[in-house]
Structures are given as C-alpha cells and as structure tokens.
Scaffold this motif. Structure first.
Motif, PDB file in Angstrom:
ATOM      1  N   GLU A 121      61.812  30.424  12.528  1.00 44.71           N
ATOM      2  CA  GLU A 121      60.917  30.269  11.659  1.00 44.71           C
ATOM      3  C   GLU A 121      59.396  30.264  12.117  1.00 44.71           C
ATOM      4  N   LEU A 122      59.022  29.936  13.270  1.00 42.53           N
ATOM      5  CA  LEU A 122      57.796  30.206  13.607  1.00 42.53           C
ATOM      6  C   LEU A 122      57.442  31.743  13.691  1.00 42.53           C
ATOM      7  N   ALA A 123      58.401  32.649  14.070  1.00 42.69           N
ATOM      8  CA  ALA A 123      58.012  34.176  14.185  1.00 42.69           C
ATOM      9  C   ALA A 123      57.924  34.619  12.561  1.00 42.69           C
ATOM     10  N   SER A 124      58.331  33.752  11.850  1.00 45.51           N
ATOM     11  CA  SER A 124      58.336  34.461  10.241  1.00 45.51           C
ATOM     12  C   SER A 124      56.867  34.464   9.767  1.00 45.51           C
ATOM     13  N   CYS A 125      55.978  33.539  10.503  1.00 40.43           N
ATOM     14  CA  CYS A 125      54.705  33.678  10.149  1.00 40.43           C
ATOM     15  C   CYS A 125      53.670  33.670  11.350  1.00 40.43           C
ATOM     16  N   ASP A 144      55.237  27.032   5.680  1.00 36.67           N
ATOM     17  CA  ASP A 144      54.987  25.599   6.100  1.00 36.67           C
ATOM     18  C   ASP A 144      56.058  24.707   5.424  1.00 36.67           C
ATOM     19  N   THR A 145      56.263  25.149   3.871  1.00 40.94           N
ATOM     20  CA  THR A 145      57.497  24.104   3.388  1.00 40.94           C
ATOM     21  C   THR A 145      58.956  24.351   4.273  1.00 40.94           C
ATOM     22  N   ARG A 146      59.123  25.522   4.454  1.00 42.04           N
ATOM     23  CA  ARG A 146      60.444  25.692   5.321  1.00 42.04           C
ATOM     24  C   ARG A 146      60.692  24.944   6.654  1.00 42.04           C
ATOM     25  N   LEU A 147      59.461  25.308   7.355  1.00 47.40           N
ATOM     26  CA  LEU A 147      59.442  24.527   8.676  1.00 47.40           C
ATOM     27  C   LEU A 147      59.527  23.048   8.521  1.00 47.40           C
ATOM     28  N   HIS A 148      58.767  22.437   7.700  1.00 47.82           N
ATOM     29  CA  HIS A 148      58.994  20.734   7.389  1.00 47.82           C
ATOM     30  C   HIS A 148      60.423  20.391   7.018  1.00 47.82           C
ATOM     31  N   GLN A 149      60.952  21.186   6.120  1.00 46.15           N
ATOM     32  CA  GLN A 149      62.099  20.881   5.720  1.00 46.15           C
ATOM     33  C   GLN A 149      63.315  21.061   6.578  1.00 46.15           C
ATOM     34  N   LEU A 150      63.089  22.216   7.561  1.00 44.08           N
ATOM     35  CA  LEU A 150      64.155  22.392   8.683  1.00 44.08           C
ATOM     36  C   LEU A 150      63.845  21.132   9.680  1.00 44.08           C
ATOM     37  N   ILE A 151      63.186  20.880  10.080  1.00 45.13           N
ATOM     38  CA  ILE A 151      62.872  19.431  10.791  1.00 45.13           C
ATOM     39  C   ILE A 151      63.498  18.442  10.333  1.00 45.13           C
ATOM     40  N   LEU A 152      63.282  18.152   9.070  1.00 42.61           N
ATOM     41  CA  LEU A 152      63.999  17.028   8.299  1.00 42.61           C
ATOM     42  C   LEU A 152      65.538  17.287   8.298  1.00 42.61           C
ATOM     43  N   ARG A 153      65.804  18.723   8.290  1.00 47.53           N
ATOM     44  CA  ARG A 153      67.169  18.756   8.132  1.00 47.53           C
ATOM     45  C   ARG A 153      68.133  18.480   9.729  1.00 47.53           C
ATOM     46  N   CYS A 169      55.194  19.194  -2.542  1.00 47.20           N
ATOM     47  CA  CYS A 169      53.746  18.636  -2.062  1.00 47.20           C
ATOM     48  C   CYS A 169      53.121  20.179  -1.749  1.00 47.20           C
ATOM     49  N   HIS A 170      53.614  21.030  -1.093  1.00 44.85           N
ATOM     50  CA  HIS A 170      52.861  22.223  -0.527  1.00 44.85           C
ATOM     51  C   HIS A 170      52.122  22.993  -1.752  1.00 44.85           C
ATOM     52  N   LEU A 171      52.900  22.891  -2.852  1.00 46.84           N
ATOM     53  CA  LEU A 171      52.167  23.614  -4.061  1.00 46.84           C
ATOM     54  C   LEU A 171      51.089  23.153  -4.388  1.00 46.84           C
ATOM     55  N   HIS A 172      50.967  21.636  -4.299  1.00 47.29           N
ATOM     56  CA  HIS A 172      49.919  20.804  -4.950  1.00 47.29           C
ATOM     57  C   HIS A 172      48.965  20.877  -4.195  1.00 47.29           C
ATOM     58  N   HIS A 190      51.909  23.732  14.119  1.00 40.61           N
ATOM     59  CA  HIS A 190      53.399  23.892  14.186  1.00 40.61           C
ATOM     60  C   HIS A 190      53.804  24.424  15.528  1.00 40.61           C
ATOM     61  N   ARG A 191      53.254  25.055  16.125  1.00 40.47           N
ATOM     62  CA  ARG A 191      53.589  25.611  17.605  1.00 40.47           C
ATOM     63  C   ARG A 191      53.705  24.497  18.538  1.00 40.47           C
ATOM     64  N   LEU A 192      52.947  23.664  18.476  1.00 39.98           N
ATOM     65  CA  LEU A 192      52.660  22.289  19.225  1.00 39.98           C
ATOM     66  C   LEU A 192      54.022  21.575  18.680  1.00 39.98           C
ATOM     67  N   ILE A 193      54.250  21.279  17.395  1.00 39.11           N
ATOM     68  CA  ILE A 193      55.353  20.413  17.204  1.00 39.11           C
ATOM     69  C   ILE A 193      56.773  21.220  17.563  1.00 39.11           C
ATOM     70  N   VAL A 194      56.837  22.551  17.155  1.00 39.99           N
ATOM     71  CA  VAL A 194      58.156  23.101  17.640  1.00 39.99           C
ATOM     72  C   VAL A 194      58.125  23.167  19.183  1.00 39.99           C
ATOM     73  N   THR A 195      57.224  23.243  20.096  1.00 42.78           N
ATOM     74  CA  THR A 195      57.613  23.143  21.397  1.00 42.78           C
ATOM     75  C   THR A 195      58.029  21.678  21.947  1.00 42.78           C
ATOM     76  N   ALA A 196      57.539  20.841  21.437  1.00 36.81           N
ATOM     77  CA  ALA A 196      57.801  19.317  21.594  1.00 36.81           C
ATOM     78  C   ALA A 196      59.477  18.962  21.260  1.00 36.81           C
ATOM     79  N   LEU A 197      59.672  19.858  20.241  1.00 38.87           N
ATOM     80  CA  LEU A 197      61.049  19.664  19.609  1.00 38.87           C
ATOM     81  C   LEU A 197      62.000  20.223  20.464  1.00 38.87           C
TER      82      LEU A 197
END
Length: 224
Positions: A121-125, A144-153, A169-172, A190-197
């Motif tokens: 997902e990071l590589a997609s953008c 942004d939407t996909r990454l946040h949804q993926l983390i929640l999943r 929310c991202h649309l608005h 996003h990179r910082l979040i994903v690295t920690a994950l």
C-alpha cells in the motif's frame, strides 16, 4: 453551471457507463466546479454529458451515500456544505478515539502477510502528486483511505472499520483542503506508522497514528 472551467467534457454517446458519469460529477464537486450548497440540475448535467438522465441519477445516488450531495424533495439534488469547524473537531475526536488504539492492536497482530499488504500500500503512492486539483490529488486521497482502512482491518475490529468507512471523512477533508495539500508530509507520516506496525511496536504505532491525525486536524482547522 456555467460553460467555462466548470463545463464537463462530453462522454461518447449512449455507451457511457454510470461509473464514468459518477467520476465526472464527483470530480466537479471535489474541485469546487459545483460550489458547496449549490443545486445540481439533473437535466442540465445529462445534457452536458450527452447522456440520458438515468446514469446521472444513479451517480447522484452514489454521491448521496458518500455525503457529497443531498436530495431536495421535488427539486433534484444539491451539493452538501463544507464541514464546519465543529464538525471537523468532532470527526477527528472520533478518529483519535478509534485509530491510535487500533494501530497499537494492529502492531501486536502483525504477520508477514499483513506486513506485505502494508508495504504494498505504501508503494502504491510513493510520492505526492504534482497537481493541486482533484485529478492529481485523488490518488493520494484514495491511498490515505485504503491505508487507514487496512490498519483497522489488521486490528480486527469490524465495528470500528465499518464506522470509519461510513464517515467518508477523506472526501470531506479534501474539499476543505482543496489547493492546499500536504502530500509529502502525509506520505512521510504514513511511513512512520507502517514502520512501527511492521516492527510490531505497539506504543510507537499508537504515537505515530496520534501525531498523524493531530497534524492533519490542525492543518484543516487552520483553514477556519
């Protein structure tokens, strides 16, 4: 709608799919080609797109489900107003309650398969778009939407994931930050979040998510 920059490019004849009409109307709303709170005339839109009213109505129904338009009894549709300061604060208040603990849970639940999904997902953008309009910025917004949804999943709480999806929310938020994207900063956060994950660091993941949301919130609130 006036003819100038707000005029939509005609799509070919009767072969137009509802998806194409939907994307064009959506882009107009996101780019403020149709101003917030303005009426959307179905007949006029259909005429400009050279299609029947049916795919236009289908597109508007989809946009209504995303909160970008609302139905006016016997008068068609209008675009919804921009979020107020209070609405932005409330929406981020909800996200700060749900997403940082979910990031910590996701870190504890990390597997090689989940790590591969996050990396992909990071590589997609990999970099921010160069344009400041919806056509360029929608790629980052979708990521942004996909990454946040993926983390929640990964965190495994379906109720939280569904609640997040329903806010759109991202649309608005994009409508508020139009022509003021902070793409590179967002990607670095996003990179910082994903690295920690991926490293399974729950405390660091929670902290990175909290800071990411607070920075995004404060950036939007500055618009007011």
């Amino acid at each position: 709608m006036s003819d100038g920059g707000r005029r939509m490019a005609a799509l070919p004849g009767r072969q137009v799919l509802a998806d194409g009409v939907y994307e064009q109307i959506r882009a107009l709303i996101m780019n403020h080609g149709i101003e917030p709170g303005e009426r959307v005339n179905i007949d006029e839109v259909a005429r400009e797109l050279d299609v029947s009213g049916t795919p236009v109505r289908e597109a508007l129904a989809r946009l209504e489900s995303e909160g970008l338009v609302s139905r006016l009894p016997l008068r068609g549709y209008r675009t919804t107003p921009l979020l107020t300061r209070k609405e932005v604060e409330d929406m981020y208040g909800l996200r700060l309650l749900l997403e940082p603990p979910s990031a910590a849970t996701a870190a504890k639940a990390m597997t090689k398969a989940f790590a591969a999904e996050l990396t992909a997902e990071l590589a997609s953008c990999p970099s921010a778009p160069t344009g400041d309009g919806y056509d360029g910025y929608k790629l980052l917004s979708a990521h942004d939407t996909r990454l946040h949804q993926l983390i929640l999943r990964v965190a495994g709480n379906a109720a939280v994931e569904q609640a997040f999806s329903r806010t759109h929310c991202h649309l608005h938020f994009f409508r508020l930050s139009y022509q003021q994207p902070a793409g590179e900063q967002t990607i670095e956060e996003h990179r910082l979040i994903v690295t920690a994950l991926i490293e399974g660091k729950a405390v660091a993941a929670r902290k990175a998510m909290t800071e990411h949301l607070e920075i995004a919130r404060d950036r939007l609130l500055a618009r007011f």
